[in-house]
Design a protein around this motif. Structure first.
Motif, short mmCIF file in Angstrom:
data_model
loop_
_atom_site.label_atom_id
_atom_site.label_comp_id
_atom_site.label_asym_id
_atom_site.label_seq_id
_atom_site.Cartn_x
_atom_site.Cartn_y
_atom_site.Cartn_z
N SER A 170 18.63 32.37 84.13
CA SER A 170 18.92 33.02 82.65
C SER A 170 17.63 32.78 81.83
O SER A 170 17.27 33.64 81.12
N VAL A 171 16.89 31.68 82.09
CA VAL A 171 15.58 31.63 81.26
C VAL A 171 14.56 32.67 81.66
O VAL A 171 14.13 33.21 80.75
N ALA A 172 14.74 33.02 83.02
CA ALA A 172 13.80 34.13 83.43
C ALA A 172 14.02 35.30 82.95
O ALA A 172 13.03 36.19 82.47
N ALA A 173 15.18 35.45 82.76
CA ALA A 173 15.83 37.06 82.23
C ALA A 173 15.55 36.86 80.72
O ALA A 173 14.89 37.97 80.24
N TRP A 174 15.73 35.88 80.17
CA TRP A 174 15.29 35.70 78.60
C TRP A 174 13.71 36.12 78.60
O TRP A 174 13.34 36.78 77.54
N LEU A 175 12.83 35.36 79.27
CA LEU A 175 11.65 35.64 79.20
C LEU A 175 11.32 37.43 79.45
O LEU A 175 10.43 37.69 78.74
N LEU A 176 11.63 37.64 80.40
CA LEU A 176 11.62 39.17 80.74
C LEU A 176 11.98 40.11 79.74
O LEU A 176 11.37 41.18 79.57
N ARG A 177 13.23 39.77 79.17
CA ARG A 177 13.49 40.42 77.89
C ARG A 177 12.64 40.50 76.71
O ARG A 177 13.14 41.16 75.90
N ASP A 179 15.55 38.28 70.00
CA ASP A 179 16.70 38.10 69.51
C ASP A 179 16.59 37.31 68.17
O ASP A 179 17.37 37.37 67.10
N VAL A 180 15.64 36.37 67.94
CA VAL A 180 15.41 35.44 66.86
C VAL A 180 15.06 36.81 65.72
O VAL A 180 15.46 36.64 64.47
N GLN A 181 13.98 37.57 66.00
CA GLN A 181 13.71 38.42 65.07
C GLN A 181 14.69 39.57 64.58
O GLN A 181 14.79 39.56 63.54
N ARG A 182 15.47 39.66 65.65
CA ARG A 182 16.86 40.58 65.43
C ARG A 182 17.65 39.78 64.41
O ARG A 182 18.05 40.64 63.45
N ALA A 183 17.96 38.62 64.54
CA ALA A 183 18.69 37.86 63.67
C ALA A 183 18.07 37.74 62.24
O ALA A 183 18.68 37.76 61.39
N THR A 210 10.33 28.17 68.97
CA THR A 210 9.49 27.28 69.82
C THR A 210 10.68 26.35 70.43
O THR A 210 10.05 25.82 71.49
N PHE A 211 11.40 25.83 69.82
CA PHE A 211 12.51 25.06 70.20
C PHE A 211 12.97 25.68 71.52
O PHE A 211 13.25 24.99 72.47
N ARG A 212 13.27 27.11 71.66
CA ARG A 212 13.66 27.68 72.72
C ARG A 212 12.81 27.62 73.76
O ARG A 212 13.10 27.48 75.14
N TRP A 213 11.47 27.58 73.54
CA TRP A 213 10.46 27.47 74.40
C TRP A 213 10.59 26.48 75.16
O TRP A 213 10.46 26.04 76.50
#
Lengths: 168, 379
Positions: free
Chosen positions: B353-360, B365-369, B247-250
Motif C-alpha cells: 500500500s505504501v508503494a502504491a501511495w508513493l507511485l500515486r 491527497d494532503v494537497q487536495r485536502a 512528513t509524518f506519513r513519510w
C-alpha cells in the motif's frame, strides 16, 4: 526488566554488541523426577499446557528463576552498557523492588505454595502414569554465542530451581 | 508572539490532520475488523486454571487485583469485548463503543501481561479512545443513519484534534524507543545491535522462523550497521515529523518497511502498528467505491441495531477463532507459527500500500485536502 502497565513506552533494545563479543542469554531445562528414578524433560509449552497468551516460556522465566528473572537481566547480561543506560535500568529495578516485588515477598516461599504444588503434580503426573512425582526442577543455563562466528551456543549452569513434591 | 504561537498550535491541532469523515469511517470498519481477526481482547479463560502465584502484575492498575478471577469473569470480558467491537464495526453509539473497546482491551491485556511479558501493543489499545470523538462514526455507520432519520446533531467532519493527538502519542512512543538505543551505543560503528538481538533471539528464544535463521549467516557489517542507523534515525524522526502530516506519513511509510524487517528477521509481529498508521492515510478514493453499497446495507439493518450488534459480535468471534485456527493449520504445513503468517500478510499488504501511495504521488491527497479546506473557508 519490569516496566509499568499501561505505558506509552516502546522497548529500547539498548544492549549492543561488536564483532567478537558474546551474546548472553538464559535457557531453562525443565524436568520432572519420579519415584522409580526416572527423570523426564519437558518443554515450557508442555508444562504450562496452553499456548500464548501469555507465552509459556515467559511464565516459566517469571516464576522459576530463583529470585526472579528480572534480577538476572539487571545484573548479568548488560555488560558494556553506557553508564546512563545502566542507571536507567537500575532505577527501573528499584521501582519494581519497591512496588512489585514486595507483593511477591508477601506470598512467602514459592516452593511451599500449596496451590502451585497441586498444579505441578497435576501437570506432571501425565508424563509417567503410575509413578508418583517426587520433584520438579528447572536448571538455568547461561549460554553464549560469539558474534561473527558460527559456533554453537556454549552453555553452563547458572541457577537451579527445585521443588520437592514428595510431601503434599 | 504568543498569539502567533497559539494560532499555529490551533492550526496544527485542528487543521493539519483533518481527514474526511468517509475516510475515517472506512478506517473504523477496517480497524474493528482487525480487532475481530486479531482476537482483541483475547479469551483468557484458561488463566483461571493457573495458580495465583503465577499472577505477577507489573507496576500499574493491575496491582489492584489480588489474584486471578474465575473463568466466568474472563468469558464475560471476552463477550463484552466482542459486543464493543461489533458496535464499533457497525458504528452504533460509536463514541461509547470506542471507549469500551479501549477499556476492555486494557483490562484483558493487563491480565495477560501479568505473567512476565508485556507486548507493546498500546497503540492498538489507545487508538479507539483517541478516535472516540473524532467523527469516525459519522460515515458508514448506524449513527449516521440515525442522525439522517432523526435530524440529530452531526459531528464535525474536519477541524478535530484526535488524529493530531494520536500522532503525538505515536511520536512520543517512538522517541522512548530511540533514546535508550542512542545512549546504549547503537550508532557506534563497531557495534551491531540488530545483529546481536537476532543472534540472541535465534539461539536463546528459539525464534528461527521466516528469514531469522538465514539472517544469522549474513556477515555484511555494512548492512547490519545500516540497520542500526535506520532504526534509530527513523524512531527519532517521528516526533519532529508530527508537525506536518506529509512528513509524518513519510515516517509511517518508512516504519512499515521497518516493521516488516523486524518480523522477518526478529519474528516480532507488529501488524497492529501498521493498522494504527493506516488512520493517517486518506481512504477517500476507496470510500467512494464502498459508499453506495454500505448505505443500502445500513438502511436495511438500521431498524434493529439491538439485534444486529450481538449477531455481528458472534459472527466476528467465530471469524477470529476460525482465522487463528486457519493460520495455525497453514503454519504447521509451512513450518512457521500461524500468528506470524497472519502478521506477515498484513505487513506485506502495508508495504505494498505504501508503494502504491508513493507511485500515486505521495502527498497529493494532503494537497487536495488543503485545497478543499481553502474552498470551504472561501464559501
Amino acid at each position: 526488566m519490569s516496566e509499568p502497565y499501561p505505558a506509552l513506552l516502546l522497548p529500547g533494545f539498548g544492549r549492543v554488541l561488536k564483532a567478537g563479543d558474546d551474546s548472553v542469554f538464559l535457557r531453562p531445562e525443565i524436568s520432572a523426577h519420579f519415584a522409580d528414578g526416572a527423570r523426564v524433560g519437558l518443554s515450557a509449552d508442555r508444562l504450562v499446557g496452553h499456548p500464548a497468551p501469555p507465552p509459556p516460556e515467559h511464565v516459566v522465566r517469571n516464576m522459576f528463576y530463583p529470585g526472579g528473572v528480572r534480577r538476572y537481566h539487571a545484573s548479568g547480561t548488560d555488560r558494556g552498557q553506557s553508564s546512563v543506560y545502566d542507571s536507567l535500568k537500575r532505577l527501573q529495578l528499584w521501582l519494581s523492588d519497591t512496588f512489585v516485588f514486595r507483593r511477591r515477598q508477601a506470598r512467602g516461599d514459592l516452593t511451599e505454595d500449596p496451590e502451585l504444588r497441586r498444579w505441578l503434580r497435576d501437570r506432571l503426573v501425565a508424563l509417567r502414569p503410575g509413578s508418583p512425582v517426587t520433584a520438579f526442577e528447572v536448571e538455568w543455563l547461561e549460554c553464549r554465542v560469539t558474534l561473527g562466528r558460527s559456533d554453537p551456543a556454549r552453555c553452563s549452569p547458572r541457577e537451579r530451581f527445585r521443588m520437592d513434591l514428595r510431601t503434599p | 508572539m504568543i498569539g502567533l504561537a497559539r494560532r499555529e498550535l490551533d492550526r496544527w491541532l485542528f487543521d493539519e490532520y483533518s481527514v474526511g469523515p468517509r475516510s475515517l469511517g472506512l478506517f473504523r470498519i477496517l480497524f474493528a475488523a482487525y480487532l475481530f481477526g486479531a482476537q482483541a481482547p483475547p479469551l483468557l479463560a484458561h488463566l483461571a486454571r493457573y495458580p495465583d502465584v503465577f499472577f505477577d502484575p507489573p507496576l500499574g492498575f493491575m496491582q489492584l487485583f489480588g489474584g486471578l478471577p474465575p473463568a466466568g469473569f474472563f468469558w464475560a470480558l471476552y463477550g463484552c469485548g466482542l459486543l464493543a467491537n461489533a458496535a464499533l464495526l457497525l458504528g452504533w453509539r460509536t463514541a461509547w463503543a470506542s471507549v469500551a473497546c479501549t477499556a476492555l482491551m486494557l483490562l484483558a491485556f493487563g491480565f495477560s501481561y501479568s505473567f512476565g511479558k508485556i507486548d507493546h501493543n498500546v497503540p492498538i489499545v489507545i487508538l479507539p479512545l483517541a478516535m472516540a470523538w473524532s467523527g469516525w462514526g459519522s460515515a458508514f455507520s448506524l449513527d449516521a443513519l440515525r442522525r439522517r432519520t432523526f435530524a440529530g446533531p452531526v459531528l464535525p467532519s474536519a477541524g478535530n484534534p484526535s488524529l493530531a493527538i494520536l500522532a503525538l502519542l505515536v511520536g512520543f512512543m517512538m522517541w522512548t524507543a530511540a533514546v535508550p538505543k542512542l545512549v546504549g551505543g547503537w550508532l557506534h560503528p563497531e557495534f551491531s545491535a540488530v545483529r546481536g538481538y537476532l543472534i540472541a533471539n535465534v539461539h536463546g528464544s528459539g525464534q528461527q522462523q521466516l528469514l531469522a535463521h538465514a539472517a544469522t549467516a549474513f556477515n555484511s557489517h555494512v548492512f547490519w550497521e545500516l540497520a542500526d542507523w535506520y532504526t534509530v534515525l527513523l524512531e527519532f524522526a517521528f516526533l519532529p515529523a508530527v508537525l506536518r502530516l506529509r512528513t509524518f506519513r513519510w515516517c509511517l511509510a518508512g516504519a512499515c518497511l521497518f516493521h516488516l524487517g523486524i518480523l522477518l528477521i526478529l519474528n516480532i509481529p507488529s501488524a497492529g502498528f501498521v493498522l494504527v498508521y493506516a488512520a493517517f492515510f486518506n481512504w477517500e478514493a476507496l470510500a467512494e467505491r464502498f459508499g453506495s453499497r454500505s448505505d443500502v446495507l445500513a438502511e436495511k439493518s438500521a431498524a434493529a441495531p439491538g439485534l444486529l450488534v450481538p449477531v455481528v459480535a458472534v459472527l466476528g468471534g467465530l471469524l477470529g477463532w476460525g482465522l487463528a485456527r486457519g493460520w495455525d493449520v497453514v503454519g504447521v504445513a509451512l513450518g512457521c507459527q500461524g500468528s506470524l503468517l497472519g502478521a506477515l500478510v498484513i505487513e506485506v499488504a502495508a508495504v505494498l500500500s505504501v508503494a502504491a501511495w508513493l507511485l500515486r504521488g505521495a502527498g497529493t491527497d494532503v494537497q487536495r485536502a488543503a485545497a478543499s479546506r481553502r474552498l470551504r473557508s472561501s464559501r
